[in-house]
Design a protein around this motif. Structure first.
Motif, PDB file in Angstrom:
ATOM      1  N   ILE A 165       0.852  -1.191   0.000  1.00 54.69           N
ATOM      2  CA  ILE A 165       0.000   0.000   0.000  1.00 54.69           C
ATOM      3  C   ILE A 165       0.882   1.234   0.000  1.00 54.69           C
ATOM      4  O   ILE A 165       1.821   1.343   0.793  1.00 54.69           O
ATOM      5  N   ALA A 166       0.623   2.146  -0.900  1.00 55.92           N
ATOM      6  CA  ALA A 166       1.400   3.381  -1.012  1.00 55.92           C
ATOM      7  C   ALA A 166       1.045   4.312   0.149  1.00 55.92           C
ATOM      8  O   ALA A 166      -0.047   4.222   0.709  1.00 55.92           O
ATOM      9  N   PRO A 167       1.966   5.226   0.523  1.00 58.47           N
ATOM     10  CA  PRO A 167       1.711   6.127   1.660  1.00 58.47           C
ATOM     11  C   PRO A 167       0.409   6.906   1.536  1.00 58.47           C
ATOM     12  O   PRO A 167      -0.330   7.041   2.512  1.00 58.47           O
ATOM     13  N   GLN A 168       0.101   7.426   0.335  1.00 62.12           N
ATOM     14  CA  GLN A 168      -1.119   8.211   0.180  1.00 62.12           C
ATOM     15  C   GLN A 168      -2.371   7.359   0.364  1.00 62.12           C
ATOM     16  O   GLN A 168      -3.393   7.830   0.881  1.00 62.12           O
ATOM     17  N   ASN A 169      -2.285   6.073  -0.004  1.00 63.65           N
ATOM     18  CA  ASN A 169      -3.429   5.183   0.189  1.00 63.65           C
ATOM     19  C   ASN A 169      -3.530   4.719   1.636  1.00 63.65           C
ATOM     20  O   ASN A 169      -4.630   4.427   2.129  1.00 63.65           O
ATOM     21  N   ALA A 170      -2.391   4.661   2.325  1.00 62.32           N
ATOM     22  CA  ALA A 170      -2.425   4.374   3.764  1.00 62.32           C
ATOM     23  C   ALA A 170      -3.150   5.494   4.492  1.00 62.32           C
ATOM     24  O   ALA A 170      -3.955   5.257   5.403  1.00 62.32           O
ATOM     25  N   GLU A 171      -2.890   6.744   4.085  1.00 61.62           N
ATOM     26  CA  GLU A 171      -3.593   7.885   4.670  1.00 61.62           C
ATOM     27  C   GLU A 171      -5.082   7.805   4.384  1.00 61.62           C
ATOM     28  O   GLU A 171      -5.920   8.091   5.245  1.00 61.62           O
ATOM     29  N   MET A 172      -5.424   7.419   3.177  1.00 59.90           N
ATOM     30  CA  MET A 172      -6.828   7.301   2.792  1.00 59.90           C
ATOM     31  C   MET A 172      -7.535   6.245   3.626  1.00 59.90           C
ATOM     32  O   MET A 172      -8.682   6.438   4.072  1.00 59.90           O
ATOM     33  N   LEU A 173      -6.865   5.122   3.856  1.00 54.95           N
ATOM     34  CA  LEU A 173      -7.453   4.054   4.664  1.00 54.95           C
ATOM     35  C   LEU A 173      -7.716   4.532   6.085  1.00 54.95           C
ATOM     36  O   LEU A 173      -8.784   4.267   6.656  1.00 54.95           O
ATOM     37  N   VAL A 174      -6.760   5.266   6.656  1.00 59.36           N
ATOM     38  CA  VAL A 174      -6.949   5.806   8.004  1.00 59.36           C
ATOM     39  C   VAL A 174      -8.101   6.802   8.024  1.00 59.36           C
ATOM     40  O   VAL A 174      -8.908   6.825   8.958  1.00 59.36           O
ATOM     41  N   GLN A 175      -8.192   7.612   6.980  1.00 53.05           N
ATOM     42  CA  GLN A 175      -9.266   8.603   6.902  1.00 53.05           C
ATOM     43  C   GLN A 175     -10.626   7.927   6.902  1.00 53.05           C
ATOM     44  O   GLN A 175     -11.586   8.418   7.525  1.00 53.05           O
ATOM     45  N   MET A 176     -10.734   6.778   6.239  1.00 51.95           N
ATOM     46  CA  MET A 176     -12.024   6.107   6.117  1.00 51.95           C
ATOM     47  C   MET A 176     -12.341   5.177   7.286  1.00 51.95           C
ATOM     48  O   MET A 176     -13.485   5.058   7.710  1.00 51.95           O
TER      49      MET A 176
END
Length: 338
Positions: A165-176
């Motif tokens: 998982i790329a860093p930006q998608n890790a952030e997205m997962l945390v956001q959701m």
């Protein structure tokens, strides 16, 4: 760091006494799982659990000093070690012989691994037993991860499931999904299963499989409203209604987000950095990050006006027997003026 201790456990370097403290249950569970895995000959009968709010420490020590049956070692898990906190003595259900525990810590049993769990944000560092426990035990602080540490953990956990998982998608997962490691681990396991244990976790996969928390959807709704995106605001609002959310509850959450925006703005003007703001307001740094990066965030006067209008909406919602959903919808569709 828990990861360094976990590596030692995996390498067979297992200590006699562990102290797990903090609020992140997933780190507790993972540590216990790793200890069990590092002791492959350990059967269920050799894993013994005690609740220290119900059982005196004397019983735990007696069990630790009793030789295991047909095993080299036993694993003892002693939960709720509240005697390490500033809890009032009169409120404890049992009396613990802390002098006995202190003496035992100096010479723990070689045939038992004892894990003390103190699921509390802070321990009482002034207590003699707390000092002795930290001196003698291997301590794992199960604190909530924040910022880059949290996103790095998400990437590592994804790797443990065979995915990337790329860093930006890790952030997205945390956001959701929020910042609970237990919840994030469950979501990553589900996504890895969908990917058959390999491949990249993309934004599209996250949107497909991960349900948003109501708080995150309200965050999106509030951001859309204060920035004048009426269509987005109404669309998110209808999604929340379809998910069973009530207008009164939504009004309260929106007001809470608006107040947070005001506080973030004020602290930022005073020179506070992202982590300082998050710590001061007791919110996750990622929420603060999103607000600080929003260059179109309204000024304080506009935000205070929204709070005033929400107070009127709240009164209308609580005093009417009509269709409440329409009241809040009209509020979202009304142009915001000073």
């Amino acid at each position: 760091m828990a990861t360094a201790i976990w590596k030692k456990i995996a390498a067979g370097e297992i200590d006699s006494v562990y102290l797990l403290t903090g609020l992140e249950q997933h780190i507790f569970d993972t540590t216990i799982t790793r200890l069990k895995k590092a002791l492959p000959d350990l059967d269920d009968a050799s894993v013994i659990r005690f609740d220290l709010e119900e059982t005196p420490i004397d019983t735990v020590i007696e069990e630790a000093d009793t030789l295991p049956f047909l095993e080299d070692r036993k694993l003892i898990i002693a939960g709720n070690a509240s005697f390490l906190t500033a809890k009032d003595k009169g409120k404890e259900k049992v009396t613990h012989n802390l002098e006995l525990l202190e003496a035992w810590l100096a010479n723990p049993s070689p045939t038992a691994i004892v894990v003390f769990i103190a699921p509390y944000e802070k321990l009482d560092a002034r207590k003699r037993i707390t000092k002795k426990m930290k001196e003698r035990a291997t301590v794992i602080e199960a604190n909530r991860l924040q910022g880059k540490d949290l996103f790095t953990w998400v990437q590592q956990e994804a790797g443990a499931h065979g995915a990337r998982i790329a860093p930006q998608n890790a952030e997205m997962l945390v956001q959701m999904a929020g910042d609970s490691l237990l919840a994030l681990s469950a979501e990553l396991a589900k996504i890895a299963t969908y990917l058959n244990g390999e491949g990249d976790i993309t934004a599209e996969v996250i949107q497909l499989l991960v349900p948003r928390t109501p708080e995150m959807d309200v965050f999106r709704l509030t951001d859309a409203y204060v920035n004048g995106r009426v269509a987005d605001t109404v669309s998110i609002y209808h999604d929340l209604l379809r998910n069973g959310e009530e207008p009164i509850m939504l009004t309260s959450l929106i007001a809470s987000h608006i107040r947070l925006m005001i506080h973030v703005g004020l602290l930022r003007k005073k020179g506070y950095q992202q982590n300082q703001i998050a710590q001061t307001l007791s919110v996750h740094p990622y929420r603060v990050k999103l607000m600080m990066e929003n260059r179109s965030l309204p000024n304080d006067g506009r935000l205070l006006l929204i709070l005033d209008k929400l107070a009127v909406i709240d009164y209308k919602l609580k005093s009417t027997s009509g269709k409440r959903e329409r009241i809040l919808e009209l509020f979202f569709m009304e142009p915001l003026r000073k």
